[in-house]
Structure formats: C-alpha cells, structure tokens
Write an enzyme that holds these catalytic residues in place. Structure first.
Site: not given
Ligand code: R5P
Length: 284
Positions: A32, A88, A184
C-alpha cells in the site's frame, strides 16, 4: 509546475501561465505504500497541483512527498489543492475528536509549503488553522456560467442545508434568481441525514441544488426526495467537488435528479465545468 493527480486541470493551468509542466509517476507497492517520482526537478518557483480526493490519506502523503521534493530545489512552493480532504474536520464537534485540519497545517508547513490555494473549501474555519498564506477561491461563478446556458423554467436555487445558505445566495445573485435553504439534520454518530423543512412552494419550478461537495449523496438525495414531494419540476445539482462515493451517482439519479454538474477539481464524468481560469487569476 508539477501536474499531480489532476493532469487535465494542471495542463490547462500550465498552458495559461506559460509554465513548464513536470510530470509525476506514481507506483503503489503491494503493502500500500506509494512512491512518486518527478520527471525532472523544478526551478526557483514551483506550483504543485494535487487534489486530496479519495483515497484521501494516500493522496495526502503523495502531495506532501511531492512538495517536500520540490522544496529541495525551489525557493517557494505553492500548493494548489483543488479539493482539500479533511476540511470537514475543522473543530471538535464531540469531545475527544481531533481537529485534523490543525494536523494538516503542521504537515504542509513541515514539508515547506509557502502558500495553499483551495477551491470552495468546506469550512473557512479549517483554513484558519493554517499558519501560512492561504486563499480560498470559488467555482460558483464558473458553475453559474454553465447554468446560464440551460433553458430553465422559473428557476430557484436551493441549498440542502442552512450551512450552505451563503453559497446558494452567491449563486442566485449572479444567476439572477431567488434562493432558499432547507433545514437539514445530520446525526453526528450515524451520519444519517433528515430534512426538517416541512413545506415549500416550488410547484412546477426547475430547481438548482447547490452544494460544495457530494460524498455519499445522502444530502442531495434527501433534499431531492423532499423537493419532488413538493411537486417541483426538474432538479439539477451544481456542486464544486463531486466525490460521488460508491453508487452515489446512481442513487442520486434514482431519487430524481436530472443532471449533476461539478467542477474539475476531481476528475470524473460529472466534472464538466473548468475552473482553470479562476485558478490562474488567483495565482497571478
Ligand atoms: C455538508 O455540510 C456539506 O456541505 C455537504 O452537503 C455534505 O458534506 C455532502 O455529504 P453527503 O453527500 O455524504 O451527504
């Protein structure tokens, strides 16, 4: 300039800058480990173009190795990281979590990076962890130009979450439409996504869902299912980074998305919007 793992984008940038393009050759060993070799050594000023898309850790070690090698010859090394993985992980959401962006700062500094240019980084807080020159540029103007060429019925820009509201606002104001942001909720432990908005007047309108990235597709799928229930017309997706893990693209289409349009920060079928001009402007 060193081409890294986004060769088409690097080639366009090099041509526009009239810079020599140094190729990289990567060998992955059975255990790897990866080994990158440069076709030649760079000069005094060097730009490395390398996206840290999946496999993130492997691409990360490769870009660090390339910068380290470049720094042996160049006075200044600018890293263009079109997609910055780990963005993130910019704060401690749950006790004990590691802010990996802090670790990345140490790594990029350690190998001698002078400046980092990223595109639509997930969180500007993450970029603040870097103790060097940084610049975050946006692919939104280029994505908008693409959508201006499509015939849409009474279009509305939608952010799948409140965190993306400013992005949707920026898109809508240059596109010339109104915008909304859904609410969300993501379970921090399971990663499961739920749309909390209850009702919306989007009947018979074409919608553009704008996001910085699609990973599993969960956010876009939940948003699309909700919007379809509200009897919208077509749903398009405009995003900067299309990671599209596993079968995300198929599941997004199945949820009712007409087209996914992304920037060429990550090579792929949907990456049809070129951002080389925007990157060149940032370098100049
Ligand atoms: C979240 O806050 C980001 O802006 C994206 O909406 C998110 O990271 C997308 O991830 P997934 O496609 O896994 O929902």
């Amino acid at each position: 300039m060193i081409e890294g793992n986004v060769p088409e984008l690097a080639k366009k940038i090099a041509e526009k800058l009239n810079a020599k393009l140094i190729k990289t050759q990567t060998r992955i060993f059975p255990d790897g480990e990866s080994k990158v070799t440069l076709s030649e050594n760079p000069g005094k000023y060097c730009i490395v173009v390398y996206s840290t898309f999946p496999p993130v850790d492997s691409n990360l070690i490769k870009v660090l190795a390339v910068i380290s090698k470049a720094k042996e010859h160049a006075q200044e090394v600018t890293a263009i990281i079109p997609y910055m993985g780990y963005a993130r992980q910019d704060r401690e959401f749950l006790p004990g979590e590691i802010v990996t962006m802090k670790v990345l700062n140490r790594l990029f500094r350690g190998v001698g990076t002078s400046k980092i240019i990223v595109v639509d980084i997930h969180s500007k807080i993450g970029l603040k962890q870097f103790a060097m020159k940084t610049e975050n540029i946006s692919a939104i103007p280029d994505l908008v130009k693409y959508f201006q060429k499509i015939k849409l019925k009474n279009p509305l820009v939608v952010s799948p979450d409140k965190g993306g509201e400013q992005r949707a606002k920026m898109f809508a104001s240059s596109f010339g439409s109104d915008y909304i942001a859904l609410t969300k909720n993501r379970d921090r432990k399971t990663g499961k996504v739920k749309i909390m908005t209850s009702k919306l007047a989007v009947q018979d309108r074409d919608l553009i869902l704008v996001d910085d990235m699609i990973s599993t597709g969960g956010s876009i799928i939940k948003a699309t299912e909700f919007l379809k229930k509200q009897k919208c017309r077509r749903v398009f997706v405009a995003c900067t980074h299309a990671l599209l893990m596993n079968d995300a693209e198929v599941r997004i289409k199945k949820a009712g998305v007409t087209k996914i349009v992304s920037a060429n920060t990550i090579p792929g079928k949907t990456s049809i919007v070129d951002i080389s001009d925007t990157i060149v402007d940032a370098i100049k």
